[in-house]
Scaffold this active site. Structure first.
Site, PDB file in Angstrom:
ATOM      1  N   ASP A 108       0.838  -1.194   0.000  1.00 32.10           N
ATOM      2  CA  ASP A 108       0.000   0.000   0.000  1.00 32.10           C
ATOM      3  C   ASP A 108       0.876   1.249   0.000  1.00 32.10           C
ATOM      4  OD1 ASP A 108      -1.568   2.236   0.827  1.00 32.10           O
ATOM      5  OD2 ASP A 108      -2.993   0.920   1.818  1.00 32.10           O
ATOM      6  N   ASP A 131      -8.168   4.589  -9.010  1.00 32.03           N
ATOM      7  CA  ASP A 131      -9.552   4.119  -9.067  1.00 32.03           C
ATOM      8  C   ASP A 131     -10.491   5.277  -8.719  1.00 32.03           C
ATOM      9  OD1 ASP A 131     -12.040   2.812  -8.704  1.00 32.03           O
ATOM     10  OD2 ASP A 131     -11.035   0.969  -8.093  1.00 32.03           O
ATOM     11  N   THR A 202      -1.218   5.483 -21.393  1.00 34.34           N
ATOM     12  CA  THR A 202      -1.349   4.160 -20.784  1.00 34.34           C
ATOM     13  C   THR A 202      -2.437   3.349 -21.503  1.00 34.34           C
ATOM     14  OG1 THR A 202      -3.072   4.774 -19.185  1.00 34.34           O
ATOM     15  CG2 THR A 202      -0.783   5.215 -18.558  1.00 34.34           C
TER      16      THR A 202
END
Length: 223
Positions: A108, A131, A202
């Site tokens: 994380d 996200d 990307t």
């Protein structure tokens, strides 16, 4: 009293490693992987050359991250993600090009920032396509919020840059408003929809554009 679990800003995606990705982790992992520990990194022991240090939060499959590190050999990169196929792919690409300016911490990113990164050491922080947590009840999971921003600012040098890219307009507008709340950051983007030359496109971005999503590049400087 039971301690509340921290709100995670990601879901750990399951994915099967390809043979090449698995082999890259097994053979070249020691060259690139750093184990998470609650102690400060000594960056001068990680890289062959002392040079500006960039931190990336979430690199997906790693193709864009690899290209950035390859094109900027005068910058060192510490990058984080928890998706094993992406980690394997980035190691595969980086080892093929013998990169010495990139290290991967499979953990994380917020924990890594808090416990492993020294204050005022980063020249840049990249957050590309976090996200967006579309559903309103999940908005609290979004990575860019006031608390996380303060942690990032603490780790940036004066003059350091935060670069966030997203293809979800409501999140982009929220990010801009969050950045404006900080007295320590100045927005430096003139055109949010113009991708900087130094950020490769990307795969996630390409897919979003095919669906008609406009991409936002938001940059802010500390100080």
């Amino acid at each position: 009293m039971e301690q509340k679990k921290p709100i995670r800003t990601y879901v750990k995606r399951q994915g099967r490693l390809t043979k090449a990705q698995k082999n890259a982790i097994e053979v070249h992992g020691p060259e690139f992987l750093i184990e998470f520990k609650e102690e400060l990194l000594q960056e001068e022991q990680l890289f062959l050359t002392e040079q500006p240090l960039c931190f990336e939060i979430g690199f997906g499959m790693g193709d864009a991250t690899h290209k950035i590190a390859l094109d900027n050999s005068d910058i060192n990169y510490i990058v984080t993600d928890v998706h094993q196929p992406g980690i394997g792919n980035l190691i595969k690409l980086s080892s093929a090009d013998n990169l010495t300016n990139i290290k991967i911490i499979p953990h994380d990113a917020l924990d890594v920032l808090q416990f492993m990164i020294k204050d005022k050491i980063l020249s840049k922080v990249n957050i590309f396509f976090p996200d967006p947590w579309h559903k309103k009840r999940h908005n609290k999971r979004r990575l860019v919020n006031v608390d996380n921003l303060n942690l990032i600012i603490k780790k940036l040098q004066d003059g350091g840059v935060l670069h966030v890219a997203t293809d979800w307009e409501p999140y982009a507008l929220e990010i801009i408003e969050v950045l404006k709340t900080s007295d320590n950051l100045t927005l430096t983007t003139n055109n949010f929809h113009q991708r900087p030359d130094f950020r490769p496109e990307t795969k996630y971005e390409s897919r979003g554009m095919r669906l008609g999503h406009a991409v936002w590049d938001i940059l802010a400087t500390k100080g």
